[in-house]
Design a protein around this motif. Structure first.
Motif, PDB file in Angstrom:
ATOM      1  N   ARG A  40      -0.334   7.451 -12.650  1.00 49.81           N
ATOM      2  CA  ARG A  40       0.529   6.272 -11.987  1.00 49.81           C
ATOM      3  C   ARG A  40       1.015   6.636 -10.954  1.00 49.81           C
ATOM      4  N   ALA A  41       1.978   8.089 -10.799  1.00 52.59           N
ATOM      5  CA  ALA A  41       2.776   8.458  -9.952  1.00 52.59           C
ATOM      6  C   ALA A  41       2.000   8.563  -8.783  1.00 52.59           C
ATOM      7  N   VAL A  42       0.715   9.084  -8.856  1.00 54.94           N
ATOM      8  CA  VAL A  42      -0.027   9.648  -7.579  1.00 54.94           C
ATOM      9  C   VAL A  42      -0.535   8.521  -6.809  1.00 54.94           C
ATOM     10  N   MET A  43      -0.491   7.236  -7.262  1.00 54.55           N
ATOM     11  CA  MET A  43      -1.038   6.310  -6.432  1.00 54.55           C
ATOM     12  C   MET A  43      -0.179   5.660  -5.171  1.00 54.55           C
ATOM     13  N   GLY A  44       1.211   6.117  -5.360  1.00 55.06           N
ATOM     14  CA  GLY A  44       1.722   6.037  -4.197  1.00 55.06           C
ATOM     15  C   GLY A  44       1.487   7.121  -2.951  1.00 55.06           C
ATOM     16  N   ALA A  45       1.276   8.036  -3.340  1.00 53.04           N
ATOM     17  CA  ALA A  45       0.691   9.149  -2.545  1.00 53.04           C
ATOM     18  C   ALA A  45      -0.835   8.778  -1.992  1.00 53.04           C
ATOM     19  N   HIS A  46      -1.456   8.230  -2.703  1.00 51.66           N
ATOM     20  CA  HIS A  46      -2.839   7.822  -2.373  1.00 51.66           C
ATOM     21  C   HIS A  46      -2.618   6.720  -1.313  1.00 51.66           C
ATOM     22  N   ALA A  47      -1.623   5.847  -1.445  1.00 49.80           N
ATOM     23  CA  ALA A  47      -1.438   4.816  -0.556  1.00 49.80           C
ATOM     24  C   ALA A  47      -1.060   5.362   0.781  1.00 49.80           C
ATOM     25  N   VAL A  48      -0.161   6.268   0.791  1.00 48.95           N
ATOM     26  CA  VAL A  48       0.036   6.997   2.192  1.00 48.95           C
ATOM     27  C   VAL A  48      -1.188   7.552   2.887  1.00 48.95           C
ATOM     28  N   THR A  49      -2.084   8.206   1.965  1.00 47.65           N
ATOM     29  CA  THR A  49      -3.244   8.654   2.431  1.00 47.65           C
ATOM     30  C   THR A  49      -3.942   7.775   3.156  1.00 47.65           C
ATOM     31  N   LEU A  50      -4.389   6.538   2.701  1.00 47.10           N
ATOM     32  CA  LEU A  50      -5.113   5.674   3.263  1.00 47.10           C
ATOM     33  C   LEU A  50      -4.541   5.091   4.535  1.00 47.10           C
ATOM     34  N   ALA A  51      -3.007   4.668   4.687  1.00 41.59           N
ATOM     35  CA  ALA A  51      -2.555   4.325   5.610  1.00 41.59           C
ATOM     36  C   ALA A  51      -2.688   5.157   6.835  1.00 41.59           C
ATOM     37  N   VAL A  52      -2.482   6.524   6.408  1.00 41.40           N
ATOM     38  CA  VAL A  52      -2.652   7.728   7.486  1.00 41.40           C
ATOM     39  C   VAL A  52      -4.344   7.584   8.116  1.00 41.40           C
ATOM     40  N   GLU A  53      -5.069   7.819   7.070  1.00 41.73           N
ATOM     41  CA  GLU A  53      -6.537   7.661   7.350  1.00 41.73           C
ATOM     42  C   GLU A  53      -7.041   6.399   8.386  1.00 41.73           C
ATOM     43  N   ALA A 108       2.682  19.175  -1.844  1.00 40.75           N
ATOM     44  CA  ALA A 108       2.451  19.862  -0.597  1.00 40.75           C
ATOM     45  C   ALA A 108       1.599  18.925   0.287  1.00 40.75           C
ATOM     46  N   ARG A 109       0.423  18.894  -0.325  1.00 39.58           N
ATOM     47  CA  ARG A 109      -0.619  17.864   0.418  1.00 39.58           C
ATOM     48  C   ARG A 109       0.110  16.573   0.694  1.00 39.58           C
ATOM     49  N   HIS A 110       0.809  15.912  -0.183  1.00 38.22           N
ATOM     50  CA  HIS A 110       1.397  14.649  -0.013  1.00 38.22           C
ATOM     51  C   HIS A 110       2.461  14.644   1.397  1.00 38.22           C
ATOM     52  N   ARG A 111       3.336  15.917   1.298  1.00 39.40           N
ATOM     53  CA  ARG A 111       4.241  16.136   2.549  1.00 39.40           C
ATOM     54  C   ARG A 111       3.441  16.116   3.779  1.00 39.40           C
ATOM     55  N   ILE A 112       2.285  16.930   3.662  1.00 44.25           N
ATOM     56  CA  ILE A 112       1.403  16.910   5.092  1.00 44.25           C
ATOM     57  C   ILE A 112       0.681  15.607   5.406  1.00 44.25           C
ATOM     58  N   GLU A 113       0.489  14.631   4.378  1.00 48.10           N
ATOM     59  CA  GLU A 113       0.257  13.453   4.612  1.00 48.10           C
ATOM     60  C   GLU A 113       1.624  12.459   5.292  1.00 48.10           C
ATOM     61  N   GLU A 114       2.735  12.669   4.669  1.00 49.55           N
ATOM     62  CA  GLU A 114       3.646  12.152   5.334  1.00 49.55           C
ATOM     63  C   GLU A 114       3.859  12.522   6.746  1.00 49.55           C
ATOM     64  N   ALA A 115       3.726  13.977   6.967  1.00 48.25           N
ATOM     65  CA  ALA A 115       4.036  14.319   8.224  1.00 48.25           C
ATOM     66  C   ALA A 115       2.986  13.745   9.356  1.00 48.25           C
ATOM     67  N   ARG A 116       1.569  13.705   8.813  1.00 50.91           N
ATOM     68  CA  ARG A 116       0.758  12.870   9.625  1.00 50.91           C
ATOM     69  C   ARG A 116       1.081  11.330  10.022  1.00 50.91           C
ATOM     70  N   GLY A 117       1.728  10.644   9.119  1.00 51.52           N
ATOM     71  CA  GLY A 117       2.163   9.387   9.261  1.00 51.52           C
ATOM     72  C   GLY A 117       3.256   9.375  10.194  1.00 51.52           C
ATOM     73  N   TYR A 118       4.345  10.252   9.872  1.00 50.94           N
ATOM     74  CA  TYR A 118       5.493  10.291  10.840  1.00 50.94           C
ATOM     75  C   TYR A 118       4.761  10.402  12.469  1.00 50.94           C
TER      76      TYR A 118
END
Length: 418
Positions: free
Chosen positions: A306-319, A347-357
């Protein structure tokens, strides 16, 4: 060579725009798609390719290389002094030992193989070590050679069909673990051997969970090979989902989770294509499966939960290259993503955050996110091309504070000398 033949950018000296066009067409990408992924107009792409516009500056070149999945900037610019290792990461010191174990194929031995149950316990401990270690490649790189040899031996010495299937299931997952080590390493052929052997062993095991894990890893390998391989990634994901869906009403948590992970993989590939509606539709399907899982459950391989779905949403928005949506999803996922038990996944999620920013024009926040990625798992950022691209770009920033911050982290990552 005939006048209408496509020039080879690695044989004849051609200019940047021609190289970009050749690499784009080789990946089956239209000008419109490339333009959308770059945040540019199709006419801009055409003008660059036709030589009406000069080679863009480094930040744009890096973005083009990312979208076209170019590991060595020399392929794009013609400047062979730009090393591929700067963007793909250096080879890990344990890579030769893992390669030797993959190359070895035991056909006969007087040493008895460990039981499948014993191997399963070792594999469980190896996954736990990977998720908990800051330098996870170092940890699993030390475990993989013996684990791989023993798992191969167990399939060779199995006395019955059920024992052989059980051993093949373990072997498939060992090859899966090796793919986490081999990702971003400078040996694509070795990674593909692990992918193919893992798929074969999983099919031999007749275990739905093993098949799902091998397919999930195979889909990622296809997708990360570039735009021309997206259809192959979809074929693996969707065919495996057709196999798993009839089993889901009575499935346990692990099979449910791998099905959810595959739903998201299909969405991830759609996002890489720029297909927003399709990407979010698959995310919704994955979320529906996640909601069926126990609240504290985390899949041992994929971290699906359940928790990873938020991180997955960040990944989609970035891609999908939406800066504002990426940042909105970062905020929405802040609490859940921070609780992910896997250090490499955090760590992978933080990198996706960085890409989003970065997409949203907030480079200071991007550098802060990369700092958090380094704190969570230094080896994840060290071998991640996106992180390295952002650091290289910010190391040339006009802002002295950003140059200093990026430079300090680049030194820690090993991109720059102290």
């Amino acid at each position: 060579m005939s006048l209408d033949a496509t020039p080879d950018p690695f044989v004849e000296p051609v200019v940047f725009g021609q190289r970009m066009q050749i690499l784009r067409t080789r990946r089956g990408m239209s000008r419109t798609v490339l333009a959308g992924l770059l945040g540019k107009s199709p006419s801009w792409v055409k003008q660059v390719e036709c030589g009406r516009l000069q080679m863009p500056k480094l930040p744009v070149i890096l973005r083009i290389a990312e979208v076209l999945r170019v590991g060595d900037l020399g392929e794009l610019t013609g400047d062979q002094s730009l090393s591929a290792a700067m963007f793909t990461g250096p080879g890990h010191r344990r890579l030769p030992l893992v390669r030797a174990a993959m190359d070895a194929f035991p056909l006969a031995t007087h040493r008895p193989a460990p039981s499948a149950a014993h191997l399963r316990e070792r594999l469980t401990r190896a996954w736990a070590a990977r998720h908990s270690a800051a330098n996870h490649r170092e940890v699993i790189g030390a475990l993989l050679p013996d684990l791989m040899r023993d798992a191969q031996l167990a399939t060779l010495q199995a006395d019955s069909a059920p024992e052989r299937r059980q051993a093949q299931g373990v072997l498939a997952e060992v090859y899966g673990l090796s793919q986490f080590f081999l990702a971003y390493q400078p040996d694509a052929a070795l990674l593909w051997r692990a992918v193919e052997r893992g798929m074969v062993a999983a099919q031999e095991s007749e275990d739905p969970h093993a098949v799902g894990v091998a397919a999930w890893l195979s889909a990622q390998a296809h997708r990360d090979s570039g735009h021309a391989h997206f259809d192959a990634a979809d074929a693996v994901s969707l065919e495996t989902l057709r196999y798993l869906r009839p089993l889901l009403p009575d499935a346990g948590a692990d099979v449910l989770a791998i099905a959810g992970a595959l739903e998201f993989e299909a969405g991830y590939t759609a996002a890489r294509r720029g297909e927003s509606g399709t990407a979010w539709r698959y995310w919704d399907a994955a979320r529906a499966i996640a909601d069926r899982l126990p609240a504290g459950y985390y899949h041992p391989v994929t971290s699906f939960s359940r928790a990873v779905m938020g991180a997955h949403a960040v990944t989609l928005a970035v891609e999908l290259h939406s800066g504002p949506e990426s940042v909105r999803q970062v905020a929405a996922a802040a609490d859940a993503a921070a609780t992910l038990p896997s250090r490499p996944r955090r760590a992978r999620h933080r990198i996706e955050e960085a890409r989003g920013y970065q997409l949203d024009g907030r480079p200071e926040a991007a550098l802060a996110a990369l700092g958090k990625a380094y704190e969570a798992a230094p080896e994840t950022i060290r071998y991640n091309g996106y992180a390295r691209r952002i650091l290289l770009e910010e190391a040339e920033s006009r802002s002295p504070a950003r140059r200093r911050r990026a430079g300090e982290l680049a030194v820690k990552v090993g991109m720059l000398a102290a």
